[in-house]
Design an enzyme around this catalytic site. Structure first.
Site, mmCIF file in Angstrom:
data_model
loop_
_atom_site.group_PDB
_atom_site.id
_atom_site.type_symbol
_atom_site.label_atom_id
_atom_site.label_comp_id
_atom_site.label_asym_id
_atom_site.label_seq_id
_atom_site.Cartn_x
_atom_site.Cartn_y
_atom_site.Cartn_z
ATOM 1 N N TYR A 1 -35.457 -64.890 5.666
ATOM 2 C CA TYR A 1 -35.393 -63.491 5.211
ATOM 3 C C TYR A 1 -36.196 -63.334 3.913
ATOM 4 O O TYR A 1 -35.628 -63.235 2.820
ATOM 5 C CB TYR A 1 -33.941 -63.081 4.955
ATOM 6 C CG TYR A 1 -32.986 -63.362 6.103
ATOM 7 C CD1 TYR A 1 -33.167 -62.791 7.358
ATOM 8 C CD2 TYR A 1 -31.866 -64.174 5.915
ATOM 9 C CE1 TYR A 1 -32.286 -63.037 8.402
ATOM 10 C CE2 TYR A 1 -30.973 -64.428 6.951
ATOM 11 C CZ TYR A 1 -31.196 -63.858 8.189
ATOM 12 O OH TYR A 1 -30.316 -64.100 9.212
ATOM 13 N N TRP B 1 -33.469 -57.270 0.979
ATOM 14 C CA TRP B 1 -32.495 -56.589 1.845
ATOM 15 C C TRP B 1 -31.520 -55.806 0.966
ATOM 16 O O TRP B 1 -31.188 -56.242 -0.151
ATOM 17 C CB TRP B 1 -31.695 -57.611 2.655
ATOM 18 C CG TRP B 1 -32.162 -57.809 4.062
ATOM 19 C CD1 TRP B 1 -31.597 -57.290 5.191
ATOM 20 C CD2 TRP B 1 -33.277 -58.588 4.521
ATOM 21 N NE1 TRP B 1 -32.286 -57.691 6.308
ATOM 22 C CE2 TRP B 1 -33.335 -58.484 5.926
ATOM 23 C CE3 TRP B 1 -34.260 -59.342 3.888
ATOM 24 C CZ2 TRP B 1 -34.291 -59.113 6.713
ATOM 25 C CZ3 TRP B 1 -35.228 -59.974 4.659
ATOM 26 C CH2 TRP B 1 -35.235 -59.858 6.051
ATOM 27 N N SER B 2 -31.032 -54.700 1.503
ATOM 28 C CA SER B 2 -30.235 -53.788 0.682
ATOM 29 C C SER B 2 -28.913 -54.377 0.198
ATOM 30 O O SER B 2 -28.684 -54.507 -1.006
ATOM 31 C CB SER B 2 -29.968 -52.496 1.466
ATOM 32 O OG SER B 2 -29.046 -51.702 0.804
ATOM 33 N N TRP B 3 -28.026 -54.729 1.135
ATOM 34 C CA TRP B 3 -26.716 -55.179 0.610
ATOM 35 C C TRP B 3 -26.811 -56.593 0.062
ATOM 36 O O TRP B 3 -26.040 -56.959 -0.831
ATOM 37 C CB TRP B 3 -25.563 -54.922 1.577
ATOM 38 C CG TRP B 3 -25.421 -55.714 2.852
ATOM 39 C CD1 TRP B 3 -26.397 -56.248 3.621
ATOM 40 C CD2 TRP B 3 -24.169 -56.018 3.510
ATOM 41 N NE1 TRP B 3 -25.850 -56.847 4.728
ATOM 42 C CE2 TRP B 3 -24.484 -56.727 4.697
ATOM 43 C CE3 TRP B 3 -22.831 -55.767 3.227
ATOM 44 C CZ2 TRP B 3 -23.497 -57.176 5.589
ATOM 45 C CZ3 TRP B 3 -21.843 -56.211 4.119
ATOM 46 C CH2 TRP B 3 -22.183 -56.907 5.270
ATOM 47 N N TYR C 1 -42.389 -62.155 9.148
ATOM 48 C CA TYR C 1 -41.024 -61.709 9.423
ATOM 49 C C TYR C 1 -41.089 -60.791 10.628
ATOM 50 O O TYR C 1 -41.973 -59.929 10.719
ATOM 51 C CB TYR C 1 -40.389 -60.964 8.232
ATOM 52 C CG TYR C 1 -38.993 -60.492 8.593
ATOM 53 C CD1 TYR C 1 -37.940 -61.401 8.659
ATOM 54 C CD2 TYR C 1 -38.753 -59.174 8.957
ATOM 55 C CE1 TYR C 1 -36.677 -61.005 9.069
ATOM 56 C CE2 TYR C 1 -37.482 -58.767 9.366
ATOM 57 C CZ TYR C 1 -36.457 -59.687 9.418
ATOM 58 O OH TYR C 1 -35.201 -59.293 9.826
ATOM 59 N N GLY D 1 -25.784 -54.146 9.227
ATOM 60 C CA GLY D 1 -24.832 -55.033 8.560
ATOM 61 C C GLY D 1 -24.471 -56.251 9.372
ATOM 62 O O GLY D 1 -24.739 -57.374 8.969
ATOM 63 N N ASP E 1 -25.070 -57.651 12.690
ATOM 64 C CA ASP E 1 -25.946 -57.647 13.869
ATOM 65 C C ASP E 1 -25.295 -57.843 15.245
ATOM 66 O O ASP E 1 -25.244 -56.923 16.036
ATOM 67 C CB ASP E 1 -27.035 -58.717 13.713
ATOM 68 C CG ASP E 1 -27.810 -58.583 12.422
ATOM 69 O OD1 ASP E 1 -27.229 -58.182 11.392
ATOM 70 O OD2 ASP E 1 -29.014 -58.877 12.416
ATOM 71 N N ARG F 1 -27.546 -67.691 16.903
ATOM 72 C CA ARG F 1 -28.271 -66.427 16.699
ATOM 73 C C ARG F 1 -28.055 -65.459 17.874
ATOM 74 O O ARG F 1 -27.603 -65.872 18.943
ATOM 75 C CB ARG F 1 -29.776 -66.708 16.576
ATOM 76 C CG ARG F 1 -30.221 -67.398 15.329
ATOM 77 C CD ARG F 1 -30.172 -66.530 14.093
ATOM 78 N NE ARG F 1 -30.993 -65.320 14.171
ATOM 79 C CZ ARG F 1 -31.043 -64.397 13.216
ATOM 80 N NH1 ARG F 1 -30.336 -64.539 12.111
ATOM 81 N NH2 ARG F 1 -31.775 -63.332 13.355
ATOM 82 N N TYR G 1 -23.174 -66.645 14.647
ATOM 83 C CA TYR G 1 -23.470 -65.498 13.786
ATOM 84 C C TYR G 1 -22.231 -64.651 13.480
ATOM 85 O O TYR G 1 -21.304 -65.154 12.851
ATOM 86 C CB TYR G 1 -24.563 -64.706 14.509
ATOM 87 C CG TYR G 1 -25.596 -64.050 13.632
ATOM 88 C CD1 TYR G 1 -26.006 -64.579 12.438
ATOM 89 C CD2 TYR G 1 -26.186 -62.861 14.062
ATOM 90 C CE1 TYR G 1 -26.988 -63.948 11.686
ATOM 91 C CE2 TYR G 1 -27.163 -62.227 13.319
ATOM 92 C CZ TYR G 1 -27.556 -62.773 12.126
ATOM 93 O OH TYR G 1 -28.515 -62.140 11.397
ATOM 94 N N GLU H 1 -25.662 -69.245 5.110
ATOM 95 C CA GLU H 1 -25.396 -67.854 5.472
ATOM 96 C C GLU H 1 -23.970 -67.712 6.023
ATOM 97 O O GLU H 1 -23.253 -66.804 5.665
ATOM 98 C CB GLU H 1 -26.437 -67.451 6.525
ATOM 99 C CG GLU H 1 -26.533 -65.988 6.810
ATOM 100 C CD GLU H 1 -27.606 -65.684 7.869
ATOM 101 O OE1 GLU H 1 -28.091 -66.633 8.538
ATOM 102 O OE2 GLU H 1 -27.939 -64.516 8.031
HETATM 103 C C1 9WN Z 1 -31.557 -58.380 10.182
HETATM 104 C C2 9WN Z 1 -30.319 -60.719 5.337
HETATM 105 C C3 9WN Z 1 -29.668 -60.089 6.543
HETATM 106 C C4 9WN Z 1 -28.276 -59.526 6.238
HETATM 107 C C5 9WN Z 1 -27.540 -59.087 7.512
HETATM 108 C C6 9WN Z 1 -27.534 -60.262 8.491
HETATM 109 C C7 9WN Z 1 -28.964 -60.701 8.780
HETATM 110 C C8 9WN Z 1 -31.072 -59.767 9.752
HETATM 111 C C9 9WN Z 1 -31.377 -60.744 10.868
HETATM 112 O O1 9WN Z 1 -29.602 -61.073 7.574
HETATM 113 O O2 9WN Z 1 -29.653 -59.657 9.457
HETATM 114 O O3 9WN Z 1 -31.379 -57.453 9.146
HETATM 115 O O4 9WN Z 1 -32.566 -60.962 11.158
HETATM 116 O O5 9WN Z 1 -30.472 -61.318 11.455
HETATM 117 O O6 9WN Z 1 -26.861 -59.929 9.663
HETATM 118 O O7 9WN Z 1 -26.234 -58.690 7.204
HETATM 119 O O8 9WN Z 1 -28.367 -58.438 5.361
HETATM 120 O O9 9WN Z 1 -29.473 -61.697 4.784
#
Ligand code: 9WN
Length: 434
Positions: free
Chosen positions: A26, A30-32, A79, A168, A170, A204, A360, A405
């Site tokens: 990632y 990312w927002s949250w 990505y 949030g 997935d 996943r 996941y 994670e």
């Molecule tokens: C898609 C970044 C993000 C979290 C999400 C989590 C996961 C992404 C993915 O990773 O989502 O946005 O590719 O699986 O589910 O909560 O913000 O950590």
């Protein structure tokens, strides 16, 4: 030792004013994740913590929406799906203009909780500066919450409508029925990168899920990311009790910060209205038979009855329920499962047929979810359970030696993306919160 490792991880993932959610899987903002990350930074440098949030909110849409990803890492960083799948600036005037690139969906509003934490941790000599920065950010936070309370809740139900599993959690089984109803044509050739990063498919979402995730993006594009149009026509609309609970906690946090931010009466009144509406909305989703709160599928009119972490929405929101939820939380269906390595809340109950301990959001334990629950329990004055949760969570991270994670509930083994920023961030917060 753990503190130094967590701090080193945040520093390593720091891309200069924003933090990668994780270095490989990632690589954007990312927002949250950013909100949790800001909580982590607050323990190292409150200025840097504010910068994290300010950078994120610089990509806020004119509707008030804070996008789920701000693509910052540049075209050479792989990505999938990247900004070209969304083309927000090309499609919707509410999106920020190029070169800012974002997605067109959002994630739970943890940001106000982060600001509250930052303010608490600000040393006296930095208070004038941080107060001024909070005052500048506050109207943006109110707009963000306004977006969720209006565009995402045109019914004024107090419950936020989620548009996409990527908002949030997935591949949570909460979405299974709604996704199964969607007839998704093959979205064209695409290459997933997540399963290159993490070659074990049992951790996943499946290709079936991804076909639907991408098809939903196609549909959102078709409706030009217009909330009114989406509300009228779009097939995936779920009243998400977890998302709604985070908004309740966040509205309470903004009210708590109102004096610091110098908020006017109008904003205070709005926040109080949204807070009350949210509480009533959650109360209406409580199922006395199961003791859990149910999500609701707006399109099919169905209650989504499943034992997942989201059912504890009142506890995440810091709402006392007289003990029913606490008993359930302690039961073998959730934290009290005797086979669990750590007494923590799994993403899906092991009593559910769809439970998968490595997959996941379908079973594993997510530290950030347990952090939100810990925060809710503390708010409720349940220091016994909160302390246990903090100790077990730290044990899980330290025991695995990884800031992963998510974790396998029976073994405590690390799963998913490694060197995940938000896991390090909540670890820092737990370590400082005895
Ligand atoms: C898609 C970044 C993000 C979290 C999400 C989590 C996961 C992404 C993915 O990773 O989502 O946005 O590719 O699986 O589910 O909560 O913000 O950590």
């Amino acid at each position: 030792m753990l503190r130094e490792q967590a701090a080193a991880l945040l520093r390593a993932n720091d891309a200069g004013g924003w933090t990668k959610a994780s270095p490989h899987m990632y690589p954007h903002q990312w927002s949250w994740d950013s909100a949790f990350i800001a909580i982590g930074w607050a323990h190292l440098d409150v200025r840097r913590a504010m910068t994290e949030l300010e950078g994120l909110f610089a990509a806020q849409w004119s509707t008030g929406m804070v996008p789920h990803i701000v693509f910052r890492a540049g075209p050479d960083t792989p990505y999938f799906p990247g900004p070209e799948w969304w083309d927000c600036a090309g499609i919707c005037q509410a999106a920020p203009a190029l070169p800012v690139k974002t997605t067109a969906i959002c994630q739970p509003p943890v940001h106000a909780l982060a600001v509250q934490r930052i303010w608490k941790l600000t040393p006296p000599e930095l208070q004038p500066e941080i107060r001024a920065r909070i005052q500048a950010l506050y109207p943006r936070l109110v707009n963000w919450h306004r977006y969720l309370a209006t565009a995402r809740d045109p019914e004024e139900s107090g419950l936020v409508t989620a548009y996409h599993p990527w908002e949030g959690t997935d591949n949570s089984p909460r979405w299974d029925r709604a996704l199964a109803r969607i007839v998704a044509p093959y979205p064209g050739p695409y290459t997933r990168l997540d399963n290159h990063e993490l070659p074990d498919p049992s951790q996943r979402p499946t290709n079936w899920d991804y076909d639907r995730y991408l098809w939903l993006v196609e549909l959102l594009r078709k409706y030009r990311y217009d909330d009114a149009e989406i509300h009228r026509k779009y097939p995936f609309q779920i009243k998400d009790v977890f998302f709604s609970a985070v908004l309740i906690a966040a509205n309470a946090a903004l009210l708590d910060l109102a004096d610091v931010a110098g908020a006017g009466d109008a904003d205070r009144a709005l926040l109080a209205t949204w807070l009350e509406r949210g509480r009533a909305g959650l109360a209406g989703r409580f199922d006395a038979e199961t003791g859990l709160c149910d999500d609701y599928d707006v399109r099919s009119g169905e209650d989504i009855k499943l034992g997942t972490f989201a059912g504890f929405a009142p506890l995440f929101a810091g709402i006392a329920d007289g003990g029913t939820q606490l008993e359930l939380l302690d039961s073998a269906d959730f934290c009290g499962n005797p086979r669990f390595r750590w007494k923590l809340l799994p993403s899906t109950s092991p009593a559910e047929r769809v439970f998968e301990p490595r997959n996941y959001w379908r079973g594993p334990i997510w530290p950030i979810i347990n952090w939100l629950l810990w925060r809710g329990l503390r708010q409720l004055g349940d220091s016994g359970r909160a302390d246990d949760m903090r100790r077990e969570s730290l044990g899980q991270v330290a025991g695995s030696g990884e800031f992963s994670e998510y974790f396998e509930p029976f073994t405590g083994h690390s799963l998913g993306s490694q060197r995940q920023s938000w896991t390090a961030a909540v670890t820092l917060d737990w370590l400082a919160s005895s």
